[in-house]
Design a protein around this motif. Sequence first.
Motif, short mmCIF file in Angstrom:
data_model
loop_
_atom_site.label_atom_id
_atom_site.label_comp_id
_atom_site.label_asym_id
_atom_site.label_seq_id
_atom_site.Cartn_x
_atom_site.Cartn_y
_atom_site.Cartn_z
N THR A 20 -3.52 -4.29 5.71
CA THR A 20 -2.11 -4.36 6.05
C THR A 20 -1.44 -5.47 5.26
OG1 THR A 20 -2.54 -5.92 7.87
CG2 THR A 20 -2.54 -3.57 8.41
N TRP A 38 0.79 -1.21 0.00
CA TRP A 38 0.00 0.00 0.00
C TRP A 38 0.84 1.28 0.00
CZ3 TRP A 38 -4.76 -0.45 -1.45
CH2 TRP A 38 -5.45 -1.65 -1.23
N GLY A 90 -3.23 2.03 3.00
CA GLY A 90 -4.05 0.95 3.51
C GLY A 90 -5.28 1.37 4.27
N ARG A 91 -5.40 2.63 4.64
CA ARG A 91 -6.57 3.11 5.40
C ARG A 91 -7.82 3.01 4.52
NH1 ARG A 91 -7.28 6.99 9.34
NH2 ARG A 91 -5.36 6.10 10.23
N ARG A 126 -7.88 -0.52 8.42
CA ARG A 126 -6.92 -0.45 7.32
C ARG A 126 -6.51 -1.84 6.89
NH1 ARG A 126 -1.21 0.00 9.52
NH2 ARG A 126 -0.73 1.09 7.58
N VAL A 157 -9.39 3.55 -0.56
CA VAL A 157 -8.25 3.05 0.20
C VAL A 157 -7.06 3.96 -0.09
CG1 VAL A 157 -6.82 1.07 0.78
CG2 VAL A 157 -9.12 0.70 -0.14
#
Length: 317
Positions: A308, A213, A259-260, A306, A270
């Motif tokens: 990961t 990410w 990644g959030r 998020r 994202v």
Amino acid sequence: MRLLFAGTPEAALPSLRTLLDSHHEVVGVLTQPDAPTGRGRKLRPSPVKELAREAGVPVLTPATLRDQAVQQQLRELAPDAAPVVAYGTLIPQAALDIPVHGWINLHFSLLPEWRGAAPAQRAVLVGQRETGMSVFRIEQGLDTGDVLTTAPTTIGEFETAGELLERMAEDGAPVLLQALDALEGGTATATPQDHALATRAAKLSTAEAEIDWTRPAEQVAAHIRGMSPQPGAWTLLDGARTKLLGIEQAPEHAPLPPGRIEATKRQVLVGTGTDVIALSTLAPAGKRPMRAADWARGAALAEGARFTTDQQDGETA
């Protein structure tokens, strides 16, 4: 001409149908042996085998073409040419020498670019906006033979590798037929490849499919599209693996941390190393693909949720 068709997956079906409907005679079909599929691991014939049976064409499913008995079967078919689309087995020189005009392969790249098992996928993965199809004569090297014809095509902004391959399989069938017609008529031109320009298209791996990410948005988007549908780009959410299978147009939005996840009523956004991306389709662990927005409505995402990586998950465990 008398044709011996070699192919195995769905991508080979448009070409086989086109040749069956042409003035050429398909005298036999080569395909991979029946393979175990599904939870019950029952043996299932390849898509090409099923179509050939429906058409009443003799089917051969040898595990190898190095067997002299198999080679004799091919000689008895007396093929003028052997068109190939995603057959999946190496062809030894003794077999290559059997058809009068050789083995003629439809490949889903503009050779010498992307030689190998995953040409369409690799083109999408690196963010190309153009690719194409090549018809070439097979020799002992990996996709190194002389090219008979090519046909370029564009790659859509949100098109996945699977969608591109499906489209090129349809568009490539008449290109293959055109090359065979030229061979029959004596008008074919064989152009040697510039091997110095060759790139390799290795088979995709699950490990390679993990999403980073922190990369720029356009690279993350290309990664998701290039890995779809198989093996499927994946990431972790609360330790569970989720496959991300497609993207769509993202709105103007402030950057999010890599990644959030931010779910709106209609989209799932994202964060990446640069801008946000918008997911269109995903498959949660153990579930079928679904619209990302539908998933978000039922996922009860925590604030600040998020995606990961494996490494990040290990660091926070």
